[in-house]
Design a protein around this motif. Structure first.
Motif, PDB file in Angstrom:
ATOM      1  N   GLU A  20       0.818  -1.214   0.000  1.00  0.00           N
ATOM      2  CA  GLU A  20       0.000   0.000   0.000  1.00  0.00           C
ATOM      3  C   GLU A  20       0.852   1.264   0.000  1.00  0.00           C
ATOM      4  O   GLU A  20       0.474   2.278  -0.585  1.00  0.00           O
ATOM      5  N   SER A  21       2.001   1.199   0.665  1.00  0.00           N
ATOM      6  CA  SER A  21       2.885   2.358   0.779  1.00  0.00           C
ATOM      7  C   SER A  21       3.814   2.517  -0.419  1.00  0.00           C
ATOM      8  O   SER A  21       4.604   3.453  -0.469  1.00  0.00           O
ATOM      9  N   GLY A  22       3.763   1.585  -1.368  1.00  0.00           N
ATOM     10  CA  GLY A  22       4.570   1.689  -2.570  1.00  0.00           C
ATOM     11  C   GLY A  22       5.998   1.178  -2.429  1.00  0.00           C
ATOM     12  O   GLY A  22       6.835   1.441  -3.281  1.00  0.00           O
ATOM     13  N   TYR A  23       6.274   0.430  -1.362  1.00  0.00           N
ATOM     14  CA  TYR A  23       7.618  -0.098  -1.156  1.00  0.00           C
ATOM     15  C   TYR A  23       7.872  -1.355  -1.975  1.00  0.00           C
ATOM     16  O   TYR A  23       9.001  -1.637  -2.356  1.00  0.00           O
ATOM     17  N   ILE A  24       6.812  -2.129  -2.190  1.00  0.00           N
ATOM     18  CA  ILE A  24       6.958  -3.393  -2.905  1.00  0.00           C
ATOM     19  C   ILE A  24       5.821  -3.569  -3.899  1.00  0.00           C
ATOM     20  O   ILE A  24       4.787  -2.913  -3.809  1.00  0.00           O
ATOM     21  N   ASN A  25       6.043  -4.483  -4.827  1.00  0.00           N
ATOM     22  CA  ASN A  25       5.002  -4.949  -5.737  1.00  0.00           C
ATOM     23  C   ASN A  25       4.825  -6.439  -5.478  1.00  0.00           C
ATOM     24  O   ASN A  25       5.803  -7.145  -5.188  1.00  0.00           O
ATOM     25  N   VAL A  26       3.598  -6.922  -5.582  1.00  0.00           N
ATOM     26  CA  VAL A  26       3.313  -8.341  -5.445  1.00  0.00           C
ATOM     27  C   VAL A  26       2.562  -8.764  -6.697  1.00  0.00           C
ATOM     28  O   VAL A  26       1.519  -8.203  -7.026  1.00  0.00           O
ATOM     29  N   ASP A  27       3.118  -9.753  -7.415  1.00  0.00           N
ATOM     30  CA  ASP A  27       2.463 -10.176  -8.652  1.00  0.00           C
ATOM     31  C   ASP A  27       1.341 -11.178  -8.357  1.00  0.00           C
ATOM     32  O   ASP A  27       1.092 -11.544  -7.210  1.00  0.00           O
ATOM     33  N   GLY A  28       0.675 -11.618  -9.395  1.00  0.00           N
ATOM     34  CA  GLY A  28      -0.463 -12.521  -9.273  1.00  0.00           C
ATOM     35  C   GLY A  28      -0.133 -13.864  -8.658  1.00  0.00           C
ATOM     36  O   GLY A  28      -1.008 -14.546  -8.130  1.00  0.00           O
ATOM     37  N   LYS A  29       1.126 -14.251  -8.709  1.00  0.00           N
ATOM     38  CA  LYS A  29       1.550 -15.531  -8.130  1.00  0.00           C
ATOM     39  C   LYS A  29       2.086 -15.371  -6.711  1.00  0.00           C
ATOM     40  O   LYS A  29       2.564 -16.325  -6.114  1.00  0.00           O
ATOM     41  N   GLY A  30       2.068 -14.139  -6.191  1.00  0.00           N
ATOM     42  CA  GLY A  30       2.511 -13.897  -4.823  1.00  0.00           C
ATOM     43  C   GLY A  30       3.984 -13.571  -4.680  1.00  0.00           C
ATOM     44  O   GLY A  30       4.498 -13.497  -3.565  1.00  0.00           O
ATOM     45  N   TYR A  31       4.673 -13.369  -5.791  1.00  0.00           N
ATOM     46  CA  TYR A  31       6.088 -13.017  -5.714  1.00  0.00           C
ATOM     47  C   TYR A  31       6.241 -11.531  -5.415  1.00  0.00           C
ATOM     48  O   TYR A  31       5.550 -10.691  -5.992  1.00  0.00           O
TER      49      TYR A  31
END
Length: 119
Positions: free
Chosen positions: A47-58
């Motif tokens: 939510e804070s823009g530190y990470i991205n999480v793809d559809g597979k949870g990576y």
């Protein structure tokens, strides 16, 4: 950012460097935290823009936050070396103490330690 958030970023960076990819379960195992705790933290980081999480949870660090994670990790590594070499403490204690110090040390003091270690 709070110490716990910095610890997550550092852990994600380390796991990414070691394994090429990171999932919440990898973070939970490394930090010895519960899966729900890690899931909550990952949600906040996303939510804070530190990470991205793809559809597979990576999980991947955003480019801007990768620099922050690398800075934290550099502090951890150099402080560990500093404590081992100057205070003559064992590696385990140096690691634990460096993990605490890395979040509160001023940049001026850290740069001084960095300069000292280069000699």
């Amino acid at each position: 950012m709070y110490e716990s958030g910095e610890n997550y970023l550092e852990t994600i960076l380390i796991l990414e460097n070691e394994n090429g990819s990171v999932r919440s379960i990898d973070i939970a195992k490394t930090l010895k935290f519960s899966k729900p705790s890690v899931s909550h933290a990952v949600g906040l980081l996303k939510e804070s823009g530190y990470i991205n999480v793809d559809g597979k949870g990576y999980i991947n660090l955003t480019d801007m936050r990768r620099e922050k994670a690398e800075s934290i990790y550099e502090r951890h590594q150099l402080l560990t070396i500093f404590l081992i070499e100057t205070a003559k403490v064992c590696e385990d204690i140096a690691e634990k103490d460096a993990c605490r110090i890395e979040h509160i040390i001023s940049d001026e003091t850290f740069q001084g330690i960095k300069k000292f270690l280069k000699k």
